[in-house]
Design a protein around this motif. Structure first.
Motif, PDB file in Angstrom:
ATOM      1  N   LEU A  76       0.838  -1.199   0.000  1.00  0.00           N
ATOM      2  CA  LEU A  76       0.000   0.000   0.000  1.00  0.00           C
ATOM      3  C   LEU A  76       0.872   1.248   0.000  1.00  0.00           C
ATOM      4  O   LEU A  76       1.203   1.815   1.043  1.00  0.00           O
ATOM      5  CB  LEU A  76      -0.936  -0.018   1.199  1.00  0.00           C
ATOM      6  N   TYR A  77       1.215   1.674  -1.204  1.00  0.00           N
ATOM      7  CA  TYR A  77       2.065   2.853  -1.367  1.00  0.00           C
ATOM      8  C   TYR A  77       1.713   3.509  -2.703  1.00  0.00           C
ATOM      9  O   TYR A  77       1.733   2.852  -3.758  1.00  0.00           O
ATOM     10  CB  TYR A  77       3.540   2.461  -1.349  1.00  0.00           C
ATOM     11  N   LYS A  78       1.377   4.773  -2.672  1.00  0.00           N
ATOM     12  CA  LYS A  78       1.033   5.509  -3.881  1.00  0.00           C
ATOM     13  C   LYS A  78       2.308   5.935  -4.585  1.00  0.00           C
ATOM     14  O   LYS A  78       2.940   6.930  -4.234  1.00  0.00           O
ATOM     15  CB  LYS A  78       0.173   6.729  -3.538  1.00  0.00           C
ATOM     16  N   ALA A  79       2.695   5.135  -5.584  1.00  0.00           N
ATOM     17  CA  ALA A  79       3.917   5.399  -6.332  1.00  0.00           C
ATOM     18  C   ALA A  79       3.642   6.366  -7.478  1.00  0.00           C
ATOM     19  O   ALA A  79       2.491   6.731  -7.758  1.00  0.00           O
ATOM     20  CB  ALA A  79       4.478   4.086  -6.872  1.00  0.00           C
ATOM     21  N   ASP A  80       4.711   6.773  -8.149  1.00  0.00           N
ATOM     22  CA  ASP A  80       4.541   7.619  -9.335  1.00  0.00           C
ATOM     23  C   ASP A  80       3.760   6.879 -10.417  1.00  0.00           C
ATOM     24  O   ASP A  80       2.946   7.464 -11.123  1.00  0.00           O
ATOM     25  CB  ASP A  80       5.908   8.046  -9.875  1.00  0.00           C
ATOM     26  N   ILE A  81       4.034   5.561 -10.538  1.00  0.00           N
ATOM     27  CA  ILE A  81       3.276   4.688 -11.437  1.00  0.00           C
ATOM     28  C   ILE A  81       2.907   3.421 -10.667  1.00  0.00           C
ATOM     29  O   ILE A  81       3.742   2.830  -9.986  1.00  0.00           O
ATOM     30  CB  ILE A  81       4.094   4.308 -12.688  1.00  0.00           C
ATOM     31  N   ASN A  82       1.648   3.026 -10.778  1.00  0.00           N
ATOM     32  CA  ASN A  82       1.153   1.828 -10.107  1.00  0.00           C
ATOM     33  C   ASN A  82       0.581   0.891 -11.163  1.00  0.00           C
ATOM     34  O   ASN A  82      -0.219   1.317 -12.009  1.00  0.00           O
ATOM     35  CB  ASN A  82       0.073   2.202  -9.100  1.00  0.00           C
ATOM     36  N   ALA A  83       0.967  -0.366 -11.128  1.00  0.00           N
ATOM     37  CA  ALA A  83       0.567  -1.309 -12.170  1.00  0.00           C
ATOM     38  C   ALA A  83      -0.703  -2.051 -11.777  1.00  0.00           C
ATOM     39  O   ALA A  83      -0.892  -2.445 -10.628  1.00  0.00           O
ATOM     40  CB  ALA A  83       1.684  -2.306 -12.440  1.00  0.00           C
ATOM     41  N   LEU A  84      -1.570  -2.252 -12.764  1.00  0.00           N
ATOM     42  CA  LEU A  84      -2.760  -3.075 -12.563  1.00  0.00           C
ATOM     43  C   LEU A  84      -2.674  -4.297 -13.476  1.00  0.00           C
ATOM     44  O   LEU A  84      -2.813  -4.179 -14.690  1.00  0.00           O
ATOM     45  CB  LEU A  84      -4.027  -2.266 -12.880  1.00  0.00           C
ATOM     46  N   HIS A  85      -2.444  -5.456 -12.872  1.00  0.00           N
ATOM     47  CA  HIS A  85      -2.499  -6.718 -13.609  1.00  0.00           C
ATOM     48  C   HIS A  85      -3.887  -7.309 -13.364  1.00  0.00           C
ATOM     49  O   HIS A  85      -4.056  -8.289 -12.649  1.00  0.00           O
ATOM     50  CB  HIS A  85      -1.415  -7.667 -13.116  1.00  0.00           C
ATOM     51  N   GLY A  86      -4.897  -6.697 -13.955  1.00  0.00           N
ATOM     52  CA  GLY A  86      -6.264  -6.946 -13.559  1.00  0.00           C
ATOM     53  C   GLY A  86      -6.644  -5.961 -12.481  1.00  0.00           C
ATOM     54  O   GLY A  86      -5.804  -5.204 -11.986  1.00  0.00           O
ATOM     55  N   GLY A 137     -11.287   1.961   3.685  1.00  0.00           N
ATOM     56  CA  GLY A 137     -10.543   3.039   3.034  1.00  0.00           C
ATOM     57  C   GLY A 137      -9.099   2.681   2.730  1.00  0.00           C
ATOM     58  O   GLY A 137      -8.270   3.574   2.459  1.00  0.00           O
ATOM     59  N   MET A 138      -8.773   1.379   2.731  1.00  0.00           N
ATOM     60  CA  MET A 138      -7.381   0.968   2.576  1.00  0.00           C
ATOM     61  C   MET A 138      -6.787   1.355   1.224  1.00  0.00           C
ATOM     62  O   MET A 138      -5.579   1.526   1.101  1.00  0.00           O
ATOM     63  CB  MET A 138      -7.249  -0.554   2.791  1.00  0.00           C
ATOM     64  N   TYR A 139      -7.642   1.536   0.209  1.00  0.00           N
ATOM     65  CA  TYR A 139      -7.127   1.876  -1.106  1.00  0.00           C
ATOM     66  C   TYR A 139      -7.353   3.351  -1.478  1.00  0.00           C
ATOM     67  O   TYR A 139      -7.103   3.745  -2.618  1.00  0.00           O
ATOM     68  CB  TYR A 139      -7.751   0.969  -2.167  1.00  0.00           C
ATOM     69  N   ASN A 140      -7.832   4.141  -0.528  1.00  0.00           N
ATOM     70  CA  ASN A 140      -8.075   5.560  -0.817  1.00  0.00           C
ATOM     71  C   ASN A 140      -6.805   6.320  -1.189  1.00  0.00           C
ATOM     72  O   ASN A 140      -6.872   7.382  -1.814  1.00  0.00           O
ATOM     73  CB  ASN A 140      -8.732   6.246   0.388  1.00  0.00           C
ATOM     74  N   ILE A 141      -5.661   5.775  -0.796  1.00  0.00           N
ATOM     75  CA  ILE A 141      -4.393   6.438  -1.127  1.00  0.00           C
ATOM     76  C   ILE A 141      -4.179   6.541  -2.631  1.00  0.00           C
ATOM     77  O   ILE A 141      -3.368   7.350  -3.099  1.00  0.00           O
ATOM     78  CB  ILE A 141      -3.189   5.706  -0.491  1.00  0.00           C
ATOM     79  N   TYR A 142      -4.907   5.722  -3.410  1.00  0.00           N
ATOM     80  CA  TYR A 142      -4.700   5.723  -4.860  1.00  0.00           C
ATOM     81  C   TYR A 142      -5.606   6.698  -5.598  1.00  0.00           C
ATOM     82  O   TYR A 142      -5.630   6.695  -6.829  1.00  0.00           O
ATOM     83  CB  TYR A 142      -4.887   4.301  -5.406  1.00  0.00           C
ATOM     84  N   ASN A 143      -6.330   7.522  -4.863  1.00  0.00           N
ATOM     85  CA  ASN A 143      -7.083   8.592  -5.519  1.00  0.00           C
ATOM     86  C   ASN A 143      -6.084   9.544  -6.187  1.00  0.00           C
ATOM     87  O   ASN A 143      -5.083   9.933  -5.588  1.00  0.00           O
ATOM     88  CB  ASN A 143      -7.935   9.349  -4.502  1.00  0.00           C
ATOM     89  N   ASN A 144      -6.358   9.870  -7.445  1.00  0.00           N
ATOM     90  CA  ASN A 144      -5.492  10.748  -8.240  1.00  0.00           C
ATOM     91  C   ASN A 144      -4.133  10.121  -8.547  1.00  0.00           C
ATOM     92  O   ASN A 144      -3.161  10.816  -8.830  1.00  0.00           O
ATOM     93  CB  ASN A 144      -5.292  12.102  -7.547  1.00  0.00           C
ATOM     94  N   ALA A 145      -4.046   8.775  -8.510  1.00  0.00           N
ATOM     95  CA  ALA A 145      -2.794   8.081  -8.826  1.00  0.00           C
ATOM     96  C   ALA A 145      -2.702   7.779 -10.320  1.00  0.00           C
ATOM     97  O   ALA A 145      -3.693   7.839 -11.061  1.00  0.00           O
ATOM     98  CB  ALA A 145      -2.704   6.785  -8.025  1.00  0.00           C
ATOM     99  N   ASN A 146      -1.490   7.442 -10.752  1.00  0.00           N
ATOM    100  CA  ASN A 146      -1.222   7.077 -12.143  1.00  0.00           C
ATOM    101  C   ASN A 146      -1.108   5.555 -12.260  1.00  0.00           C
ATOM    102  O   ASN A 146      -0.404   4.935 -11.465  1.00  0.00           O
ATOM    103  CB  ASN A 146       0.073   7.721 -12.625  1.00  0.00           C
ATOM    104  N   PHE A 147      -1.777   4.990 -13.265  1.00  0.00           N
ATOM    105  CA  PHE A 147      -1.804   3.544 -13.398  1.00  0.00           C
ATOM    106  C   PHE A 147      -1.373   3.085 -14.791  1.00  0.00           C
ATOM    107  O   PHE A 147      -1.823   3.624 -15.805  1.00  0.00           O
ATOM    108  CB  PHE A 147      -3.208   2.997 -13.126  1.00  0.00           C
TER     109      PHE A 147
END
Length: 356
Positions: free
Chosen positions: A96-106, A133-143
């Motif tokens: 659980l870390y909002k990186a500059d780029i986050n990958a979605l494999h599905g 709210g565990m994934y709220n950190i990815y609001n406005n993230a890049n995927f």
């Protein structure tokens, strides 16, 4: 430029294939690259490793899994934040870390509770995930997304979690171009399937297909990860005589299978991409896949480069009626998944992220 890649390496799959590719890409183009990994990281040897508390095994009970996820989140915040110029998170549902780029494999945030169309199968777990709210950190993230299928599912499900991404870019994981393929050595009655030997791959369906095709030989080959031993034993126990199961094959053995097999079958209706299908196609094998998911939508392109099925009987019919004249068309189509395209798209995406 100092780069960090985040992923687990206690098992091997398409995600880890991408990670190893990205390590080489980042080192060559952006400077010194580090990896933040799970505490065991069995399948990676690398100099610049940051070991996190994350731990995983197949079929792990949820309370234990969430314990390691929470510890890892705290660790990443303390030891990673603001230490790197570029961070790529290849496993954002568990790290659980909002990186500059986050990958979605599905759509990995809800992967265990959705069907192949992105419908929620377990509303109790979904509501728990949403309210936590565990994934709220990815609001406005890049995927980075691995297929158009994943992209469409993500666009459907992100709003349900009240998450609005910033950038979403489709970039296919590439495969090597295979030169001088000898199609004459192909066995028209050899059907293979390569991948992790776990229940999500639905290999029990292959056993039922093989029962109806006694004059064909079927081989299941791939990694057997900790936690999947019982599933493997059940496959061995119930397989017909024309099915062989090869656990933990090496690269040479895999390539020999790819050279000889004329048919590649995939069984998972919820597969988001399917790198093993691409590898088989690059050797001229004809793919037979469920009419759902990334294999059907992105790779086969709805029957243009292979065959689809929705039942055991349909799979049997497709296998017995394959037109092998399609082999060259399949090989020629692999430019869609070239390294050249991958590097070009990654360059553009990294630049876009850094300028956004």
């Amino acid at each position: 430029m100092k780069v960090l890649l985040i992923d687990e390496f206690s098992r091997i799959g398409g995600g880890q294939i991408l990670s190893k590719l990205l390590l080489d890409y980042f080192n060559k183009n952006y400077g010194q690259t580090y990896i933040a990994v799970d505490r065991e990281h069995t399948y990676i040897e690398y100099e610049n490793i940051i070991k996190t508390p994350y731990y995983f095994r197949e079929n792990m009970k949820l309370p234990f899994l969430y314990y390691y996820v929470a510890r890892t989140k705290k660790f990443l915040k303390q030891h990673i934040q603001n230490q790197f110029d570029l961070v790529f998170n290849n496993h954002p549902n568990m790290f659980l870390y909002k990186a500059d780029i986050n990958a979605l494999h599905g759509f990995s945030f809800l992967d265990q509770i959705i069907d192949e169309y992105g419908n929620i199968k377990n509303k109790i777990i979904f509501n728990f995930i949403k309210k936590s709210g565990m994934y709220n950190i990815y609001n406005n993230a890049n995927f980075l997304v691995n297929s158009n299928y994943t992209l469409q599912i993500s666009r459907k499900l992100f709003p349900l979690l009240n998450i609005k991404p910033n950038l979403m870019r489709l970039i296919y994981i590439p495969v090597e171009y295979v030169e001088n393929i000898d199609l004459s050595i192909k066995d028209k009655n050899l059907v293979i399937s390569i991948g992790r030997i776990d229940m999500r791959k639905n290999y029990e369906v292959l056993l039922r297909i093989a029962e109806k095709l006694k004059n064909y030989r079927f081989i299941i080959a791939g990694a057997l990860n900790r936690g999947d031993e019982e599933y493997y034993r059940n496959l061995i126990k119930n397989k017909p005589d024309n099915v062989e199961i090869k656990a933990n094959i090496n690269e040479y053995e895999k390539i020999e299978l790819l050279k000889k097999a004329s048919i590649y079958i995939h069984l998972n209706r919820r597969e988001n991409y399917g790198i093993s299908i691409l590898e088989a196609m690059s050797y001229g094998s004809v793919p037979v896949v469920p009419e759902s998911g990334g294999p059907w939508e992105d790779i086969i392109e709805y029957g243009k480069y292979g065959y689809g099925f929705n039942s055991v009987d349909e799979a049997v019919e497709q296998i017995t009626n394959i037109d092998f004249n399609i082999e060259k068309t399949i090989i020629d189509s692999m430019d869609r998944f070239s390294f050249k395209n991958f590097y070009h798209n990654m360059d553009n995406f990294v630049e876009e992220v850094q300028n956004s």
